[in-house]
Design an enzyme around this catalytic site. Structure first.
Site, mmCIF file in Angstrom:
data_model
loop_
_atom_site.group_PDB
_atom_site.id
_atom_site.type_symbol
_atom_site.label_atom_id
_atom_site.label_comp_id
_atom_site.label_asym_id
_atom_site.label_seq_id
_atom_site.Cartn_x
_atom_site.Cartn_y
_atom_site.Cartn_z
ATOM 1 N N THR A 155 28.395 48.972 27.378
ATOM 2 C CA THR A 155 27.018 48.541 27.170
ATOM 3 C C THR A 155 26.034 49.301 28.044
ATOM 4 O OG1 THR A 155 25.518 46.678 27.578
ATOM 5 C CG2 THR A 155 27.561 46.656 28.802
ATOM 6 N N TYR A 197 27.312 40.202 33.719
ATOM 7 C CA TYR A 197 27.782 40.739 32.437
ATOM 8 C C TYR A 197 27.964 42.257 32.544
ATOM 9 C CZ TYR A 197 27.496 42.711 27.770
ATOM 10 O OH TYR A 197 27.726 43.469 26.653
#
Ligand code: UDP
Length: 328
Positions: free
Chosen positions: A117, A141
């Site tokens: 990501t 995250y």
């Protein structure tokens, strides 16, 4: 025949990739616990219901399927949840990936495509963001995914693992044929929520901040159509199977759209005005995130085909209208 073991193949990006893998003539086996994935999104191969946090089941499944490669999508994605409960994210995303690597090793599999990501970069100091930009995430995250990238690089040098870590910018849109699309519960992403504003009278779409230093004051993101992400996964695996070098690849268009431009595109797709409210900024949102994706183009021969904002929003809106009607 190439067989690919797809963790999280019942989820949004995983299911679209399964469709692309099957279209390439590969055999697809999905491994998903269906906590966030959906049985009706698993259409291109058998489903093994299992958790990546259950090593016994995972090891057994990997040995039984004996795939040529693994595409690892299964992960938690909510940034807010990762801040409130980091253990949950480190367990699912970092330990879960470790378990996947262990299972691969136990079954003699040495190729993996990993969902990484843009959140691994944190606040960008250079835009568009190149792959060698410093990686300093601003939430658990992002850290939970960055740890996996580290594992992949270390396993590659120590054990000869072949990997592609694909750093998604903003995955968006839905299957061009309308077979599958984005379904998150709860939904937090901007395009599904703007579509909800257009589809439901009782929902007002809120723009999170209009005082950013951007062309219209709202955040700029690099939206990439999920079908284009899927083709990048297929090319990345092909690259590894051809003996190509392991590494990380940004997946974005190199262009950005603002939240207001998304809302305008929803109006064009739905054919009616969208009720909009302006709310405060959401914590941790950088003003602009745009990918430099030259590496994926150069090395993988990838070219996004469906990532104009209008095509992204049109396919997403068509999916949400159909899915909302079917699910009530
Ligand atoms: N956003 C918004 N309203 C919403 C949801 C999101 O204005 O209801 C904004 C959000 O602040 C960000 C952009 O839309 O600037 C994209 O957010 P999303 O959650 O879709 O993706 P992210 O960039 O966080 O990965």
């Amino acid at each position: 025949m190439t067989t690919i073991f797809v963790t999280g193949g019942g989820g949004y990006i995983g299911s679209h990739c399964c469709k692309a893998f099957a279209a390439a003539g590969w055999e697809v086996v999905v491994y998903d616990n269906l906590k966030h994935g959906w049985r009706d999104m698993v259409k291109w191969g058998p489903l093994i219901e299992g958790d990546i946090l259950d090593p016994d089941r995972l090891n057994a499944a990997m040995k039984e399927v004996k795939p040529d490669a693994v595409a690892h999508f299964a992960a938690l994605i909510s940034v807010a949840e990762s801040v409130a409960d980091p253990a949950l994210h480190y367990r699912n995303n970092s330990l879960g990936a470790f378990n996947v690597l262990e299972a691969m090793w136990g079954a003699g599999i040495d190729k993996i495509i990993f969902s990484s990501t843009a959140a691994t970069y944190g606040i960008p100091t250079i835009v568009p963001i190149p792959e060698d930009h410093p990686q300093w995430p601003i939430n658990p995250y992002g850290w939970s995914k960055l740890m996996v990238e580290r594992m992949l690089a270390d396993y590659a040098s120590a054990y000869g693992l072949n990997y592609a870590a694909l750093r998604y910018f903003n995955a968006a849109g839905a299957d061009i044929d309308g077979e599958i699309g984005e379904r998150h519960e709860p939904e937090t992403h901007v395009i599904p929520l703007a579509a909800r504003g257009a589809l439901r009278d009782d929902y007002a779409f809120t723009i999170f901040g209009d005082d950013f230093d951007t062309r219209d004051g709202t955040c700029v993101r690099d939206y990439i159509h999920v079908a284009d992400l899927a083709s990048a996964h297929q090319l990345a695996l092909q690259h590894l199977m051809n003996g190509g070098e392991s590494g990380a690849f940004n997946l974005g268009t190199g262009e950005g759209a603002t939240v207001k431009e998304i809302a305008d595109a929803i109006e064009r797709a739905s054919g009616k005005p969208l009720k909009r409210a302006i709310g405060p900024r959401r914590a941790g949102d950088p003003a602009t995130l745009i990918a430099l994706s030259d590496k994926a183009k150069r090395v993988l021969g990838w070219e996004p085909q469906h990532s104009s904002i209008d095509e992204i929003v049109r396919t997403a809106f068509a999916w949400h209208r159909k899915d909302d009607a079917a699910r009530g």
